[in-house]
Design an enzyme around this catalytic site. Structure first.
Site, mmCIF file in Angstrom:
data_model
loop_
_atom_site.group_PDB
_atom_site.id
_atom_site.type_symbol
_atom_site.label_atom_id
_atom_site.label_comp_id
_atom_site.label_asym_id
_atom_site.label_seq_id
_atom_site.Cartn_x
_atom_site.Cartn_y
_atom_site.Cartn_z
ATOM 1 N N LYS A 112 7.366 -22.262 49.395
ATOM 2 C CA LYS A 112 6.436 -22.006 50.498
ATOM 3 C C LYS A 112 6.317 -23.256 51.347
ATOM 4 O O LYS A 112 6.192 -24.357 50.821
ATOM 5 C CB LYS A 112 5.051 -21.646 49.940
ATOM 6 N N LYS B 47 0.960 -29.864 46.554
ATOM 7 C CA LYS B 47 -0.208 -29.182 47.133
ATOM 8 C C LYS B 47 -0.413 -27.814 46.482
ATOM 9 O O LYS B 47 -1.534 -27.458 46.093
ATOM 10 C CB LYS B 47 -0.018 -29.037 48.638
ATOM 11 N N LYS C 209 10.023 -26.717 53.090
ATOM 12 C CA LYS C 209 9.717 -27.101 54.471
ATOM 13 C C LYS C 209 10.949 -26.833 55.319
ATOM 14 O O LYS C 209 12.086 -26.924 54.845
ATOM 15 C CB LYS C 209 9.347 -28.585 54.566
ATOM 16 N N THR D 208 -6.595 -24.467 57.734
ATOM 17 C CA THR D 208 -6.409 -25.875 57.394
ATOM 18 C C THR D 208 -7.609 -26.689 57.861
ATOM 19 O O THR D 208 -8.127 -27.544 57.132
ATOM 20 C CB THR D 208 -5.117 -26.420 58.018
ATOM 21 N N SER E 86 -2.524 -18.854 53.509
ATOM 22 C CA SER E 86 -1.179 -18.281 53.555
ATOM 23 C C SER E 86 -0.921 -17.449 52.298
ATOM 24 O O SER E 86 -0.332 -16.362 52.355
ATOM 25 C CB SER E 86 -0.131 -19.383 53.672
#
Length: 436
Positions: free
Chosen positions: A90, A114, A126, A210, A369
Site C-alpha cells: 500500500k 507506518k 510507493k 492525514t 485508505s
C-alpha cells in the site's frame, strides 16, 4: 527462518555501510539509519536486517506522453514494493520533477513501518513519476497517468498493491487509474486504488484524513508536554494536501496558527492567521504570498519561529543539523514523510524538543485508505462520523502505545515507533517462514 531471527550481536547490513559513511543525508540514508537503530535495539541478525532494508520488488518504467501540441516526451516512473509480509502493498503515487528511485525506496520503507505501527494489514509501497504536473494540461495528465498505470499493471491489484494520492496527484488521478485497471480487467474494480472520488467508491473523510490524524496527535502531544492547545501557537510548513487542512483543524481546536508557508514563501501574524481567509487567497492566487492578513516571511525562517508547535508538512529533510539548533518549538509533529534528518533528531532530543515521527503522526491517510478498501470489498459505505470516530480511536491508541514503549525503554518517540513497527514486521516474517 529461526536462525535469521536469532538475537545475536548484529553486524550492520551491507546496504547501510554506504549510508553510514555518507555525510549527505537523503531520504533513503535516513530511512536506513532509522532501521539500523531499531535492528540494533531489537538484536536482530544481519540476514533479517538485509531483508528488512531491501525492497521485495521494484519496477522502473519509461512512460511516453503525447503532448497536446503533438510532440512526444518521455518520463521515468517507478513502483517499489518494500514489504508485503503483513498483507498487500500500500502506498501513494507522487508526481514531482525530482522523483527518483532512491526516494521512492525510502518512502516505501516508511510506509511499511507506518502500516505495521497502526496495525493496518498492509505492507509498504510507493510510486512516482518524474514529472511536474503544473506544466501539463488535464488531458496530458490523464494520458500520462493511464500509460503509467498500464506499465505497472502486472504488479498492482486490490490483493497485490493498492495506490493512493500523494504529492502532485489527487482523487482525479485515482479515478483514471481505477478506470484503466478496470478496463483491462473487463469489469469495475473499485478496490484497486484508494483516495477515489466518493461517487466512484471513495470513502467519506479520506481527503482530509492525514490532516485530521496530524491534528489528533498534535493536540495529544501538546497536552503531554503540559501545554493547553487553546493557549498554544503553531507554525505549519506546507499549505498543500496535509498542511492546509491541518492548519484549519488546529485553528478550529483553538490553537493560534501564526505562520504558514508554501514552496513560494511564507506569511506570519503573531495574533493568529485567519486560515479560512488564507485558504480563499491561495485558491485565488495559487500561493500564500501576498495574503493581506499576514506579513511576508522567508520560508526557511518559518521552521525557527517562536511557537509551541511546529508541523513540517511539505517534503523530506527540511530539519537538519544546520537549523535544528535554532528550532524554538517545544513539539514537532511530522505531517510530511521524513522531514527530520537523523542528525537533526539527535540535536532536537538533546534540546528536549518532542518530535512525533511521521510513521505515527501522518498515518491518518493510510488508516482511512484501509477503511476505503474495506468498504469497497464489502460494497458498503460508512458515514462520515463513523470514519472520523474510528480514525481518532486508531490514532490515539497508537499514540499511547508508542508513548508507553518509549517511556519504558527511555527511547525517543521515533526510535520507539520504528522498533515497534519493525518488530511486528519481523514477527510476520518469523510466522510465515522462509520459502523454500
Amino acid at each position: 527462518m529461526t536462525d535469521v531471527l536469532a538475537a545475536t550481536t548484529t553486524s550492520t547490513a551491507h546496504v547501510d555501510a554506504h549510508a553510514a559513511s555518507d555525510h549527505i543525508a537523503t531520504p533513503l540514508t535516513d530511512a536506513r539509519s532509522q532501521l539500523a537503530e531499531a535492528v540494533s535495539l531489537l538484536g536482530y541478525a544481519d540476514g533479517l536486517h538485509q531483508m528488512l532494508a531491501t525492497p521485495r520488488r521494484e519496477l522502473s518504467v519509461a512512460v511516453p506522453l503525447r503532448m497536446d501540441s503533438g510532440e512526444s516526451r518521455l518520463y521515468l516512473g517507478y513502483r517499489v514494493q518494500h514489504n508485503f509480509s503483513r498483507g498487500p502493498a500500500k502506498g501513494g503515487l507522487r508526481y514531482a520533477p525530482n522523483v527518483n528511485l532512491d526516494e521512492v525506496r525510502a518512502l516505501a520503507m516508511w510506509m511499511t513501518w507506518k502500516c505495521a505501527l497502526l496495525d493496518v494489514p498492509y505492507g509498504g509501497a510507493k510510486g512516482g513519476l518524474a514529472i511536474d504536473p503544473r506544466e501539463h494540461s488535464t488531458a496530458e495528465l490523464e494520458r500520462v497517468t493511464r500509460r503509467y498505470t498500464s506499465e505497472i499493471l502486472p504488479i498492482i491489484g486490490p490483493e497485490r498493491d493498492i495506490p493512493a494520492p500523494d504529492i502532485g496527484t489527487d482523487e482525479q488521478t485515482m479515478a483514471w487509474m481505477m478506470d484503466t485497471y478496470s478496463v483491462n480487467s473487463g469489469y469495475t474494480v473499485p478496490g484497486i486504488v484508494t483516495g477515489k472520488p466518493i461517487s466512484l467508491g471513495g470513502s467519506q473523510g479520506r481527503a482530509s484524513a492525514t490532516s485530521r490524524g496530524v491534528t489528533h496527535i498534535a493536540l495529544a502531544a501538546l497536552r503531554h508536554v503540559g501545554l493547553d492547545p487553546a493557549r498554544s501557537t503553531a507554525a505549519v510548513q506546507g499549505f498543500g494536501k496535509v498542511g492546509a487542512d491541518a492548519a484549519r483543524f488546529l485553528s478550529e481546536a483553538g490553537v493560534r496558527v501564526t505562520a504558514v508557508s508554501d514552496q513560494y514563501g511564507a506569511v506570519v501574524n503573531t495574533a493568529g492567521l485567519d486560515i479560512e481567509a488564507l485558504s480563499d487567497h491561495v485558491r485565488a492566487t495559487g500561493s500564500v504570498i501576498g495574503f493581506a492578513g499576514g506579513e511576508p516571511l522567508d520560508g526557511a525562517d518559518l521552521l525557527t519561529q517562536d511557537v509551541d508547535l511546529l508541523v513540517p508538512a511539505a517534503v523530506e529533510g527540511v530539519l537538519h543539523d544546520g537549523n535544528a539548533g535554532d528550532v524554538q518549538a517545544a513539539v514537532i509533529v511530522e505531517g510530511a514523510n521524513g522531514p527530520t534528518t537523523p542528525a537533526a533528531d539527535r540535536i532536537l532530543r538533546e534540546r528536549g524538543v518532542l518530535v512525533v515521527p511521521d510513521i505515527l503522526a501522518n498515518a491518518g491517510g493510510v488508516i482511512v485508505s484501509y477503511f476505503e478498501w474495506v468498504q469497497a470489498n464489502q460494497a458498503y459505505w460508512w458515514r462520515a462520523d463513523e470514519v472520523e470516530s474510528r480514525l481518532e480511536e486508531r490514532m490515539l491508541s497508537a499514540w499511547q502505545h508508542v508513548l508507553g514503549y518509549a517511556r519504558a525503554r527511555d527511547l525517543s518517540l521515533r526510535t520507539a515507533a520504528t522498533a515497534l513497527a519493525v518488530e511486528r514486521v519481523a514477527e510476520a516474517h518469523r510466522l510465515r517462514g522462509l520459502y523454500p
